[in-house]
Motif scaffolding. Structure first.
Motif, PDB file in Angstrom:
ATOM      1  N   HIS A  61       0.799  -1.233   0.000  1.00 53.44           N
ATOM      2  CA  HIS A  61       0.000   0.000   0.000  1.00 53.44           C
ATOM      3  C   HIS A  61       0.832   1.284   0.000  1.00 53.44           C
ATOM      4  CE1 HIS A  61      -3.128  -2.864   0.925  1.00 53.44           C
ATOM      5  NE2 HIS A  61      -4.045  -1.919   0.821  1.00 53.44           N
ATOM      6  N   GLY A  62       2.145   1.152   0.233  1.00 59.26           N
ATOM      7  CA  GLY A  62       2.991   2.339   0.264  1.00 59.26           C
ATOM      8  C   GLY A  62       3.265   2.840   1.671  1.00 59.26           C
ATOM      9  N   THR A  63       4.309   3.645   1.795  1.00 62.23           N
ATOM     10  CA  THR A  63       4.674   4.185   3.108  1.00 62.23           C
ATOM     11  C   THR A  63       3.714   5.307   3.490  1.00 62.23           C
ATOM     12  OG1 THR A  63       6.096   5.900   2.164  1.00 62.23           O
ATOM     13  CG2 THR A  63       7.137   3.780   2.653  1.00 62.23           C
ATOM     14  N   SER A  64       3.747   5.691   4.757  1.00 65.66           N
ATOM     15  CA  SER A  64       2.927   6.808   5.242  1.00 65.66           C
ATOM     16  C   SER A  64       3.215   8.055   4.413  1.00 65.66           C
ATOM     17  CB  SER A  64       3.251   7.103   6.707  1.00 65.66           C
ATOM     18  OG  SER A  64       2.957   5.985   7.496  1.00 65.66           O
ATOM     19  N   LYS A  65       4.508   8.292   4.171  1.00 66.03           N
ATOM     20  CA  LYS A  65       4.925   9.487   3.454  1.00 66.03           C
ATOM     21  C   LYS A  65       4.343   9.492   2.028  1.00 66.03           C
ATOM     22  CE  LYS A  65       9.152  11.972   2.467  1.00 66.03           C
ATOM     23  NZ  LYS A  65      10.577  11.812   2.211  1.00 66.03           N
ATOM     24  N   GLU A  66       4.431   8.336   1.358  1.00 65.99           N
ATOM     25  CA  GLU A  66       3.911   8.238  -0.008  1.00 65.99           C
ATOM     26  C   GLU A  66       2.397   8.414  -0.049  1.00 65.99           C
ATOM     27  OE1 GLU A  66       6.768   5.089  -2.335  1.00 65.99           O
ATOM     28  OE2 GLU A  66       5.640   4.334  -0.639  1.00 65.99           O
ATOM     29  N   ARG A  67       1.719   7.826   0.917  1.00 63.72           N
ATOM     30  CA  ARG A  67       0.254   7.893   0.918  1.00 63.72           C
ATOM     31  C   ARG A  67      -0.207   9.346   1.101  1.00 63.72           C
ATOM     32  NH1 ARG A  67      -2.855   2.658   2.774  1.00 63.72           N
ATOM     33  NH2 ARG A  67      -4.261   3.811   1.423  1.00 63.72           N
ATOM     34  N   VAL A  68       0.457  10.050   2.014  1.00 65.11           N
ATOM     35  CA  VAL A  68       0.132  11.462   2.229  1.00 65.11           C
ATOM     36  C   VAL A  68       0.474  12.270   0.975  1.00 65.11           C
ATOM     37  CG1 VAL A  68       0.727  13.528   3.559  1.00 65.11           C
ATOM     38  CG2 VAL A  68       0.418  11.328   4.729  1.00 65.11           C
ATOM     39  N   TYR A  69       1.665  11.976   0.394  1.00 71.33           N
ATOM     40  CA  TYR A  69       2.118  12.714  -0.786  1.00 71.33           C
ATOM     41  C   TYR A  69       1.095  12.618  -1.919  1.00 71.33           C
ATOM     42  CZ  TYR A  69       4.833  14.068  -4.886  1.00 71.33           C
ATOM     43  OH  TYR A  69       5.250  14.689  -6.039  1.00 71.33           O
ATOM     44  N   TRP A  70       0.628  11.399  -2.231  1.00 75.39           N
ATOM     45  CA  TRP A  70      -0.268  11.237  -3.374  1.00 75.39           C
ATOM     46  C   TRP A  70      -1.675  11.736  -3.093  1.00 75.39           C
ATOM     47  CZ3 TRP A  70       1.488  11.218  -8.022  1.00 75.39           C
ATOM     48  CH2 TRP A  70       2.797  10.775  -8.252  1.00 75.39           C
ATOM     49  N   PHE A  71      -2.119  11.628  -1.838  1.00 72.24           N
ATOM     50  CA  PHE A  71      -3.402  12.239  -1.500  1.00 72.24           C
ATOM     51  C   PHE A  71      -3.316  13.755  -1.706  1.00 72.24           C
ATOM     52  CE2 PHE A  71      -5.937  14.616   1.604  1.00 72.24           C
ATOM     53  CZ  PHE A  71      -7.215  14.258   1.186  1.00 72.24           C
ATOM     54  N   LYS A 107      -1.188  15.408  -3.524  1.00 74.82           N
ATOM     55  CA  LYS A 107      -0.967  15.726  -4.935  1.00 74.82           C
ATOM     56  C   LYS A 107      -2.324  15.876  -5.638  1.00 74.82           C
ATOM     57  CE  LYS A 107       2.230  15.745  -8.284  1.00 74.82           C
ATOM     58  NZ  LYS A 107       3.358  16.687  -8.196  1.00 74.82           N
ATOM     59  N   GLY A 108      -3.213  14.958  -5.389  1.00 73.02           N
ATOM     60  CA  GLY A 108      -4.549  15.023  -5.977  1.00 73.02           C
ATOM     61  C   GLY A 108      -5.309  16.238  -5.463  1.00 73.02           C
ATOM     62  N   TYR A 109      -5.184  16.477  -4.160  1.00 76.29           N
ATOM     63  CA  TYR A 109      -5.907  17.586  -3.544  1.00 76.29           C
ATOM     64  C   TYR A 109      -5.399  18.934  -4.040  1.00 76.29           C
ATOM     65  CZ  TYR A 109      -7.555  20.817   0.017  1.00 76.29           C
ATOM     66  OH  TYR A 109      -8.129  21.888   0.646  1.00 76.29           O
ATOM     67  N   GLN A 110      -4.079  19.083  -4.138  1.00 81.89           N
ATOM     68  CA  GLN A 110      -3.522  20.385  -4.503  1.00 81.89           C
ATOM     69  C   GLN A 110      -3.601  20.685  -5.995  1.00 81.89           C
ATOM     70  OE1 GLN A 110       0.186  19.809  -2.514  1.00 81.89           O
ATOM     71  NE2 GLN A 110      -0.477  20.883  -0.656  1.00 81.89           N
ATOM     72  N   THR A 111      -3.478  19.656  -6.844  1.00 78.58           N
ATOM     73  CA  THR A 111      -3.501  19.924  -8.284  1.00 78.58           C
ATOM     74  C   THR A 111      -4.906  19.798  -8.870  1.00 78.58           C
ATOM     75  OG1 THR A 111      -3.153  17.626  -8.961  1.00 78.58           O
ATOM     76  CG2 THR A 111      -1.180  18.933  -8.544  1.00 78.58           C
ATOM     77  N   GLY A 112      -5.694  18.874  -8.346  1.00 78.29           N
ATOM     78  CA  GLY A 112      -7.016  18.613  -8.909  1.00 78.29           C
ATOM     79  C   GLY A 112      -6.928  18.146 -10.355  1.00 78.29           C
ATOM     80  N   ASN A 113      -5.747  17.691 -10.749  1.00 80.72           N
ATOM     81  CA  ASN A 113      -5.486  17.360 -12.149  1.00 80.72           C
ATOM     82  C   ASN A 113      -5.177  15.870 -12.313  1.00 80.72           C
ATOM     83  OD1 ASN A 113      -4.541  17.075 -14.741  1.00 80.72           O
ATOM     84  ND2 ASN A 113      -2.983  18.698 -14.594  1.00 80.72           N
ATOM     85  N   LEU A 114      -6.076  15.153 -12.984  1.00 75.64           N
ATOM     86  CA  LEU A 114      -5.932  13.703 -13.145  1.00 75.64           C
ATOM     87  C   LEU A 114      -4.619  13.298 -13.829  1.00 75.64           C
ATOM     88  CD1 LEU A 114      -9.503  12.502 -14.168  1.00 75.64           C
ATOM     89  CD2 LEU A 114      -8.219  11.850 -12.133  1.00 75.64           C
ATOM     90  N   GLU A 122      -1.786  14.301 -13.292  1.00 73.10           N
ATOM     91  CA  GLU A 122      -0.669  14.261 -12.334  1.00 73.10           C
ATOM     92  C   GLU A 122      -0.544  12.908 -11.646  1.00 73.10           C
ATOM     93  OE1 GLU A 122       1.592  16.607 -11.642  1.00 73.10           O
ATOM     94  OE2 GLU A 122       0.743  18.090 -13.022  1.00 73.10           O
ATOM     95  N   GLY A 123      -1.562  12.060 -11.810  1.00 74.77           N
ATOM     96  CA  GLY A 123      -1.541  10.780 -11.085  1.00 74.77           C
ATOM     97  C   GLY A 123      -1.668   9.568 -11.985  1.00 74.77           C
TER      98      GLY A 123
END
Ligand SMILES: [Zn+2]
Length: 288
Positions: free
Chosen positions: A255-265, A267-274, A276-277
């Motif tokens: 599932h990924g590390t804590s850091k990665e999970r926060v980063y990608w959440f 990333k989606g929240y700040q860019t709102g741009n599909l 980017e993911g």
């Protein structure tokens, strides 16, 4: 989170219904050992293997699940969950429309103890999950108490909203073909490589949860994003492994590390741009 009551015909609340029989066994190896200790506790000198064999011979063990009234707090929590489910479906239908495509909404089922799905039967110990075979999200809301008491996530409704949005993210992956692509890529790969692909898939679901949040800023209250971040941190593989066993093995992460999970959440929240993911981009960002 600021929410109002919203209902969906594809949402089902099975809590308190008294489904009849409850299978005691079937909670995975941990459940079996725990039960063995309860049933055969005190029989020192026997190996766990022997105990499990004895338990298996005694299968199946069932007990009746009583019908019960839900408390007011439980009812409100169920309504909140349903509203989140509807908000997610509204957001994704909008996104699909913008891309000249039509969205097929999933189902969602709240359960207690155990549930049968097209992906097999599951217990509360499984945690919230999405079954691609029947397009449904399954959730035992008591998971969130555990997330708080056992894994240290902040208490708050937006932790629940984040998890629902993550599970709906898996539905998006299912209907756009990402799940199938990942399974294909996993074939013939080493366990570690296959796990890394799973990590990318999970991080993309976190990213989709962030996309949902970015498009629903009108619902956010102070502290909501922190609640989601805290939940994402709590369910990182490194956080869970070090809490449960004291050692961290990146090759076994799914599932990924804590850091990665926060980063990608985020990333989606700040860019709102599909864009980017994209799954390849997420996969190549994983360092282990
Ligand atoms: Zn997931």
């Amino acid at each position: 989170m600021k929410w109002t009551r919203k209902q969906s015909d594809s949402f089902e609340d099975r809590r308190g219904k008294g489904t009849g029989k409850k299978t005691i066994l079937g909670g995975g190896i941990v459940g079996i050992i725990a039960l063995a200790l309860t049933m055969f506790g005190g029989q020192t000198g026997k190996t766990i293997g022997t105990i499990i064999n004895q338990v298996n011979q005694n299968r199946p063990q069932t007990q009746t699940v009583q019908k019960r009234q839900l408390t007011e707090a439980e009812k409100t929590l169920g309504q909140f969950t349903e509203a989140c489910f509807v908000y997610n479906n509204e957001t994704w239908s909008q996104i699909f429309r913008e891309n000249n495509s039509s969205y097929k909404k999933p189902g969602m089922i709240l359960f207690e103890d155990n549930v049968n799905t097209a992906c097999g039967s599951a217990t509360s110990a499984t945690g919230p999950f999405y079954c691609p075979a029947d397009h449904k999200v399954y959730m035992d809301l008591r998971f969130f108490e555990e997330l708080h008491t056992r894994f240290g996530a902040k208490k708050g409704d937006f932790a629940i909203a984040y998890v629902i949005a993550h599970e709906i993210g898996h539905h998006i992956q299912n209907i756009v073909g990402t799940n199938q692509k990942i399974s294909q890529l996993q074939r013939g790969k080493s366990k570690a490589q296959a796990n890394k692909l799973s990590v990318a898939q999970e991080l993309q679901a976190d990213f989709y949860a962030g996309i949902w949040a970015s498009r629903n800023k009108n619902l956010l209250e102070a502290g909501d994003i922190e609640e989601a971040v805290s939940a994402a941190q709590a369910v990182g593989d490194d956080a869970i492994q070090s809490r449960v066993s004291g050692t961290v093995r990146p090759e076994s992460f799914t599932h990924g590390t804590s850091k990665e999970r926060v980063y990608w959440f985020m990333k989606g929240y700040q860019t709102g741009n599909l864009n980017e993911g994209k799954i390849d981009k997420i996969h190549s960002s994983i360092a282990y």
